[in-house]
Design an enzyme around this catalytic site. Structure first.
Site, short mmCIF file in Angstrom:
data_model
loop_
_atom_site.label_atom_id
_atom_site.label_comp_id
_atom_site.label_asym_id
_atom_site.label_seq_id
_atom_site.Cartn_x
_atom_site.Cartn_y
_atom_site.Cartn_z
N TYR A 126 15.01 -0.08 0.11
CA TYR A 126 13.88 0.80 0.39
C TYR A 126 13.76 1.83 -0.53
O TYR A 126 13.21 2.37 -1.35
CB TYR A 126 13.48 0.82 1.75
N LYS A 131 11.87 3.17 -3.80
CA LYS A 131 10.98 4.33 -4.14
C LYS A 131 11.04 5.37 -5.11
O LYS A 131 10.39 5.93 -5.74
CB LYS A 131 10.70 4.93 -2.67
P1 NAD Z 1 2.37 -0.74 7.12
O1 NAD Z 1 3.49 -1.89 7.41
O2 NAD Z 1 1.62 -0.24 8.29
O3 NAD Z 1 1.22 -1.31 6.15
C1 NAD Z 1 1.84 -2.01 4.91
C2 NAD Z 1 0.78 -2.99 4.34
O4 NAD Z 1 1.06 -3.61 3.32
C3 NAD Z 1 0.25 -3.73 5.42
O5 NAD Z 1 -1.27 -3.93 5.14
C4 NAD Z 1 0.95 -5.20 4.81
O6 NAD Z 1 0.14 -6.35 5.12
C5 NAD Z 1 0.76 -4.89 3.34
N1 NAD Z 1 1.97 -5.70 2.58
C6 NAD Z 1 3.24 -5.84 2.95
N2 NAD Z 1 3.39 -6.86 1.77
C7 NAD Z 1 2.66 -7.06 1.10
C8 NAD Z 1 2.49 -8.06 -0.04
N3 NAD Z 1 3.64 -8.73 -0.70
N4 NAD Z 1 1.33 -8.12 -0.61
C9 NAD Z 1 0.19 -7.66 -0.15
N5 NAD Z 1 0.30 -6.68 0.81
C10 NAD Z 1 1.40 -6.26 1.59
O7 NAD Z 1 2.94 0.53 6.35
P2 NAD Z 1 2.17 2.00 6.10
O8 NAD Z 1 3.11 2.83 6.88
O9 NAD Z 1 0.67 1.77 5.76
O10 NAD Z 1 2.96 1.92 4.42
C11 NAD Z 1 2.10 1.92 3.31
C12 NAD Z 1 2.74 2.45 2.23
O11 NAD Z 1 3.45 3.80 2.18
C13 NAD Z 1 4.18 1.51 2.07
O12 NAD Z 1 4.34 1.54 0.55
C14 NAD Z 1 5.35 2.24 2.63
O13 NAD Z 1 6.41 2.18 2.13
C15 NAD Z 1 5.04 3.79 2.20
N6 NAD Z 1 5.24 4.80 3.37
C16 NAD Z 1 5.13 4.86 4.50
C17 NAD Z 1 5.64 5.93 5.15
C18 NAD Z 1 5.06 5.91 6.79
O14 NAD Z 1 5.80 6.87 7.57
N7 NAD Z 1 4.20 5.24 7.39
C19 NAD Z 1 6.17 6.91 4.87
C20 NAD Z 1 6.61 6.81 3.37
C21 NAD Z 1 6.07 5.83 2.66
#
Ligand code: NAD
EC number: 1.1.1.-
Length: 261
Positions: free
Chosen positions: A158, A162
């Protein structure tokens, strides 16, 4: 609200829940046409679309696994079919899997890289090709993470993905700046989304995370959505190649907050 966003079309990958859903809703509220991509959670994506339509916007749910290039092409084609063009592409879909690096299988590593890095590249590539073809300016927003710069044991894949998103963003920004294409990243800290639901259900784990956040609390998906709307808008027209950290100060070495060190 940003008037220049009205009537534009945005694709948001992974918008069945979490940050993607929040960004999709915000873009809908801005009067944009929203293509809400999902991989398997059709009901979640339909919910996102319903919320946008109820607020008076236009949206379409489109299934596509972003780790497969042909699916990214199909997602783009669906956006063209629904709205006749794409102005902004948000590479949000991402996954994380915890395992000590000495036990991490190559398959697990590859899956994370395929979704979080190759999937982002595939989306950028498709959108940029379209912007160039139409000789139009365009905006790309990639979801990075504080782990673009903070190492994260058990999440080597991961964190590497990133960090890769950060450099991919900068490189594409430089490559296409003279064509009016802006490429930026948003790096969230700890946000209240389903990816963190299990961890934050445990009060001790949540408190441990909060100790790493100088502002003292976990962020809301709408904080990221607000940053995305700004980056997409003409208000950010001179901003490209940057990662905007939306992290309550998490990347500011919180251990030094009260004069330690
Ligand atoms: P989440 O797990 O709640 O949602 C992720 C979304 O991506 C879901 O809708 C899932 O279905 C979709 N997804 C996963 N694999 C996929 C694929 N192969 N094709 C299409 N869609 C796919 O995650 P989140 O917290 O909403 O995170 C969204 C983004 O932000 C991610 O890239 C994550 O790494 C990043 N992020 C999140 C956080 C956090 O604290 N929530 C922090 C840093 C970065």
């Amino acid at each position: 609200m940003y008037d220049d966003l009205k009537g534009k079309t945005v694709v948001v990958t992974g918008s069945s829940k979490g940050l993607g859903a929040a960004m999709a809703r915000r873009f809908g509220a801005e009067g944009m046409n929203v293509v809400a991509n999902y991989r398997s959670d059709e009901e979640g994506a339909r919910e996102t679309v319903r919320a946008i339509e109820e607020a008076g916007g236009a949206a379409a749910a489109v299934q596509a696994d972003v780790s497969k290039n042909e699916c990214v092409d199909a997602l783009f084609d669906a956006a063209m079919f629904s709205f006749g063009g794409v102005d902004i592409w948000v590479n949000n879909a991402g996954i994380e899997v915890a395992s000590p690096s000495d036990r991490k299988s190559i398959e697990e590593w590859q899956r994370v890289i395929d979704v979080n890095l190759t999937g982002v590249f595939a989306g950028c590539r498709r959108a940029i090709d379209h912007f160039l073809d139409r000789k139009m300016p365009g905006v790309i927003i990639n979801l990075s993470s504080v782990h673009e710069i903070i190492p994260w044991p058990h999440f080597a894949d991961y964190a590497a993905s990133k960090a890769g998103v950060g450099m991919l963003t900068k490189t594409l920004a430089l490559e296409y700046a003279d064509r009016g294409i802006r490429v930026n990243a948003i790096a969230p800290g700890a946000m209240n989304t389903p990816i963190n639901a299990e961890k934050f259900a445990d009060p001790e784990a949540r408190a441990a995370t909060e100790r790493l956040i100088p502002m003292g609390y976990v962020g809301a998906p709408e904080d990221v959505a607000a940053a995305a709307a700004w980056l997409a808008s003409d208000q950010a027209s001179y901003v490209t190649g940057t990662t905007l950290f939306v992290d309550g100060g998490m990347t500011l070495y919180p251990g030094f907050q009260f004069g330690q060190g």
